[in-house]
Enzyme design. Structure first.
Site, PDB file in Angstrom:
ATOM      1  CG  ASP A 155      -1.988  -1.060   1.193  1.00  0.00           C
ATOM      2  OD1 ASP A 155      -1.736  -2.141   0.618  1.00  0.00           O
ATOM      3  OD2 ASP A 155      -3.066  -0.829   1.776  1.00  0.00           O
ATOM      4  CE  LYS A 218      -5.388   2.146   2.327  1.00  0.00           C
ATOM      5  NZ  LYS A 218      -4.258   1.462   3.002  1.00  0.00           N
ATOM      6  CE  LYS A 254      -6.999  -1.139   2.585  1.00  0.00           C
ATOM      7  NZ  LYS A 254      -5.653  -1.660   2.928  1.00  0.00           N
TER       8      LYS A 254
END
Length: 318
Positions: A155, A218, A254
């Site tokens: 991430d 995300k 996400k």
């Protein structure tokens, strides 16, 4: 169908220079703020009952990236988190595992050991999370450390300063470099939507991330005041839907930060179904970045099974 967004051939010329990238991103349709927020609010009123609710709760559990990203994290805390990810409710073996545990790079090896053999992935934040304010070689070293320790997913955070200054090619090149360094690990690109100021910027960041090869886009780090919201997630779902329509490449989404209750999670699942479609209703394509959400999902699951609300004393404390 391709499962990564790297090298979308139709857009090769778009990324040739900062000026061509800027022309493309600023040529995307402007976001109708009123329409976006009204649609998100409308979808949030959908009523999900009985069997459908039980299915949605189990699906949401399976989509959780169970997360601890604190300076006080210890090996013991990470091992406990891993155990909870593998068996969220020790009293009920039918409870799904979570999708992943998400930790800092120095905790990846501990997390990997804790979830060994379970199918639960280990995700690691990298690239000087959460601010991303360091040199590229340091960011890539952060990624290499996480991958070497066994991370299945990375991430990363974008350089919001460069993005907001209009230096899109710098952001694009950094994502490409991180993607290459990540190897087989799937890459989630964090925009920190709360700092991007406008919905138009969120749409541009979504396309920029996908063009650079993001496997997921995300919303947030969870470290700022404004994190995942229904409107910004709806906007990103529209972007991945449209990107697949144009390229054949599917990218995950996400939302992270601020999603704390089963009711919230189900609202987001409705957004997914009604916007991107059923293909994204799977933890390979949709995740919740959360720490406290799982406990509420477990309590609601127990209530559906027993007719009684057990309360927080009946779930583990993270």
């Amino acid at each position: 169908m391709s499962t990564t967004a790297s090298a979308a051939p139709a857009f090769t010329d778009v990324t040739a220079s900062n000026s061509t990238l800027r022309r493309f991103l600023h040529g995307l349709p402007g976001v109708d703020t009123v329409g976006l927020e009204a649609r998100a609010a409308s979808l949030g009123t959908r009523s999900i009952k009985t069997t459908a609710k039980a299915y949605a709760i189990d699906l949401a559990i399976s989509m959780v990236d169970l997360t601890t990203l604190e300076g006080a994290d210890t090996p013991g805390k990470v091992r406990a988190l891993g155990a909870k990810a593998v068996r969220p409710d020790p009293t009920d073996r039918t409870t799904p595992t979570t999708a992943a545990v998400c930790v800092y790079p120095d905790m990846v090896a501990t997390a990997k050991e804790a979830v060994a053999g379970s199918g639960v992935k280990v995700a690691s934040v990298a690239t000087a999370f959460p601010a991303g304010r360091t040199a590229l070689d340091v960011k890539l070293a952060d990624v290499r450390d996480a991958v070497a320790a066994g991370a299945d997913e990375i991430d990363m955070v974008i350089d919001r300063g460069a993005f907001l200054a209009g230096n899109y090619l710098k952001v694009y090149d950094e994502i490409v470099a991180v993607k290459e360094t990540s190897g087989a690990a799937r890459l989630k690109v964090i925009f920190e939507t709360g700092e991007l100021s406008t919905y138009d910027n969120i749409r541009r960041a979504s396309w920029l991330g996908m063009l650079a090869g993001a496997d997921f886009i995300k919303t947030s780090t969870g470290k700022v005041a404004v994190n995942a919201t229904p409107p910004n997630t709806l906007l990103m779902l529209e972007a991945v839907r449209d990107f697949r329509a144009q390229t054949g490449v599917q990218v995950g989404v996400k939302p992270a930060g601020g999603i704390r209750t089963s009711k919230d999670a189900i609202k987001f699942l409705v957004l997914v179904n009604e916007t991107a479609g059923e293909d994204w209703l799977d933890n390979h394509w949709f995740r919740f970045g959360a720490s406290s959400l799982l406990n509420d999902l477990l309590m609601q699951r127990q209530k559906l099974a027993t007719g009684r609300y057990s309360g927080p004393d009946y779930v583990t404390v993270d």
